[in-house]
Design a protein around this motif. Structure first.
Motif, PDB file in Angstrom:
ATOM      1  N   LYS A  35       8.870  36.999  45.448  1.00 43.74           N
ATOM      2  CA  LYS A  35       9.842  36.136  44.768  1.00 43.74           C
ATOM      3  C   LYS A  35      10.946  36.925  44.085  1.00 43.74           C
ATOM      4  O   LYS A  35      10.731  38.012  43.576  1.00 43.74           O
ATOM      5  CB  LYS A  35       9.143  35.269  43.712  1.00 43.74           C
ATOM      6  CG  LYS A  35       8.018  34.427  44.252  1.00 43.74           C
ATOM      7  CD  LYS A  35       8.494  33.460  45.302  1.00 43.74           C
ATOM      8  CE  LYS A  35       7.371  32.566  45.783  1.00 43.74           C
ATOM      9  NZ  LYS A  35       7.630  32.004  47.067  1.00 43.74           N
ATOM     10  N   TYR A  36      12.131  36.324  44.045  1.00 43.29           N
ATOM     11  CA  TYR A  36      13.232  36.829  43.228  1.00 43.29           C
ATOM     12  C   TYR A  36      13.078  36.183  41.863  1.00 43.29           C
ATOM     13  O   TYR A  36      13.093  34.958  41.747  1.00 43.29           O
ATOM     14  CB  TYR A  36      14.590  36.472  43.830  1.00 43.29           C
ATOM     15  CG  TYR A  36      15.726  36.821  42.902  1.00 43.29           C
ATOM     16  CD1 TYR A  36      16.146  38.134  42.777  1.00 43.29           C
ATOM     17  CD2 TYR A  36      16.344  35.850  42.132  1.00 43.29           C
ATOM     18  CE1 TYR A  36      17.170  38.465  41.904  1.00 43.29           C
ATOM     19  CE2 TYR A  36      17.365  36.173  41.258  1.00 43.29           C
ATOM     20  CZ  TYR A  36      17.772  37.482  41.150  1.00 43.29           C
ATOM     21  OH  TYR A  36      18.777  37.820  40.280  1.00 43.29           O
ATOM     22  N   GLY A  37      12.915  36.998  40.843  1.00 42.44           N
ATOM     23  CA  GLY A  37      12.790  36.472  39.490  1.00 42.44           C
ATOM     24  C   GLY A  37      14.006  36.811  38.663  1.00 42.44           C
ATOM     25  O   GLY A  37      14.863  35.978  38.411  1.00 42.44           O
ATOM     26  N   CYS A  38      14.100  38.076  38.263  1.00 42.71           N
ATOM     27  CA  CYS A  38      15.189  38.473  37.365  1.00 42.71           C
ATOM     28  C   CYS A  38      16.195  39.404  38.025  1.00 42.71           C
ATOM     29  O   CYS A  38      17.327  39.477  37.607  1.00 42.71           O
ATOM     30  CB  CYS A  38      14.599  39.148  36.131  1.00 42.71           C
ATOM     31  SG  CYS A  38      13.756  40.711  36.501  1.00 42.71           S
ATOM     32  N   GLY A  39      15.768  40.143  39.036  1.00 44.41           N
ATOM     33  CA  GLY A  39      16.653  41.068  39.727  1.00 44.41           C
ATOM     34  C   GLY A  39      16.871  42.393  39.016  1.00 44.41           C
ATOM     35  O   GLY A  39      17.598  43.249  39.511  1.00 44.41           O
ATOM     36  N   VAL A  40      16.245  42.587  37.853  1.00 44.46           N
ATOM     37  CA  VAL A  40      16.434  43.834  37.102  1.00 44.46           C
ATOM     38  C   VAL A  40      15.106  44.522  36.767  1.00 44.46           C
ATOM     39  O   VAL A  40      15.062  45.436  35.962  1.00 44.46           O
ATOM     40  CB  VAL A  40      17.255  43.603  35.807  1.00 44.46           C
ATOM     41  CG1 VAL A  40      18.676  43.177  36.135  1.00 44.46           C
ATOM     42  CG2 VAL A  40      16.572  42.596  34.897  1.00 44.46           C
ATOM     43  N   GLY A  41      14.019  44.077  37.383  1.00 45.12           N
ATOM     44  CA  GLY A  41      12.733  44.741  37.210  1.00 45.12           C
ATOM     45  C   GLY A  41      11.939  44.346  35.985  1.00 45.12           C
ATOM     46  O   GLY A  41      10.945  44.994  35.668  1.00 45.12           O
ATOM     47  N   ASP A  42      12.344  43.298  35.289  1.00 47.23           N
ATOM     48  CA  ASP A  42      11.626  42.910  34.076  1.00 47.23           C
ATOM     49  C   ASP A  42      10.427  42.000  34.331  1.00 47.23           C
ATOM     50  O   ASP A  42       9.432  42.084  33.625  1.00 47.23           O
ATOM     51  CB  ASP A  42      12.568  42.204  33.092  1.00 47.23           C
ATOM     52  CG  ASP A  42      13.537  43.152  32.428  1.00 47.23           C
ATOM     53  OD1 ASP A  42      13.259  44.368  32.379  1.00 47.23           O
ATOM     54  OD2 ASP A  42      14.583  42.670  31.953  1.00 47.23           O
ATOM     55  N   CYS A  43      10.499  41.121  35.323  1.00 45.07           N
ATOM     56  CA  CYS A  43       9.506  40.045  35.423  1.00 45.07           C
ATOM     57  C   CYS A  43       8.322  40.338  36.338  1.00 45.07           C
ATOM     58  O   CYS A  43       7.253  39.785  36.150  1.00 45.07           O
ATOM     59  CB  CYS A  43      10.185  38.752  35.844  1.00 45.07           C
ATOM     60  SG  CYS A  43      10.708  38.709  37.566  1.00 45.07           S
ATOM     61  N   GLY A  44       8.505  41.152  37.370  1.00 47.95           N
ATOM     62  CA  GLY A  44       7.410  41.465  38.281  1.00 47.95           C
ATOM     63  C   GLY A  44       7.165  40.436  39.371  1.00 47.95           C
ATOM     64  O   GLY A  44       6.221  40.580  40.143  1.00 47.95           O
ATOM     65  N   ALA A  45       7.985  39.411  39.465  1.00 50.11           N
ATOM     66  CA  ALA A  45       7.788  38.390  40.499  1.00 50.11           C
ATOM     67  C   ALA A  45       7.948  38.973  41.905  1.00 50.11           C
ATOM     68  O   ALA A  45       7.389  38.448  42.859  1.00 50.11           O
ATOM     69  CB  ALA A  45       8.764  37.231  40.311  1.00 50.11           C
TER      70      ALA A  45
END
Length: 185
Positions: A35-45
């Motif tokens: 999944k695409y979550g935040c795009g900056v590596g914060d969420c881990g999705a």
């Protein structure tokens, strides 16, 4: 064009090597479990295994994956038989499900290194954000999966993916009586 192995299949992805692995998997390989979550590596999705290590696919490029082995949630277990998947269901550690693939990947990487992690180690090893707040159940699920991997406990298989609309309507006809009446909607 970057060449890598994805879910045990050699692939050549016809995208710029600077493209994040996430988009190569989702757009070029049609593996949308990541999944695409935040795009900056914060969420881990977007977590995937790269040579067995859990990495955020939004932060690693296709070029950096050249010659490497990538495992997505689809490649971890097609029939949901991986101990982490089984334990997540058994402990009801899934709410909306959006973050679940990334969490399962992170947990699988942890348990591959240590099948008997303590709560503190789990909390450090699972960087994923879950908006539904399943964290206490998640810790229990990972510990259960570890016991299964150590053969101290067993779990029955989760249901196969892909229930049809008609089957769902028969299971709960009051929820959608028009399907039971043969309505093609």
């Amino acid at each position: 064009m970057p060449r890598l192995t994805v879910n045990d299949h050699p692939v050549e992805i016809a995208l710029d090597p600077r493209t994040p692995l996430l988009w190569g998997l989702r757009d070029a390989a049609n593996l949308t479990g990541t999944k695409y979550g935040c795009g900056v590596g914060d969420c881990g999705a977007c977590m995937v295994l790269v040579d067995g290590e859990a990495l955020r696919s939004c932060l690693i490029t296709l070029g950096e994956c050249e010659g490497r082995t990538v495992t997505t949630i689809e490649g971890l277990s097609r029939d949901r038989s991986h101990p982490v998947q089984q334990a997540m269901v058994a402990e009801q550690a899934i709410q909306c499900g959006f973050c679940t693939p990334g969490i399962v990947i992170s947990a699988a990487a942890l348990l591959a290194r240590n099948a008997n992690p303590g709560e503190a180690e789990i909390k450090v090893a699972i960087p994923n954000l879950c908006r539904c707040g399943v964290y206490p159940r998640l810790v229990r699920a990972i510990q259960l999966a570890g016991r299964v991997m150590r053969r101290e406990e067993t779990l029955s298989a989760a249901p196969a993916p892909g229930i049809t609309v008609q089957d769902a309507a028969r299971a709960v006809p009051a929820m959608n009586p028009t399907i039971d009446q043969g309505d093609p909607r």
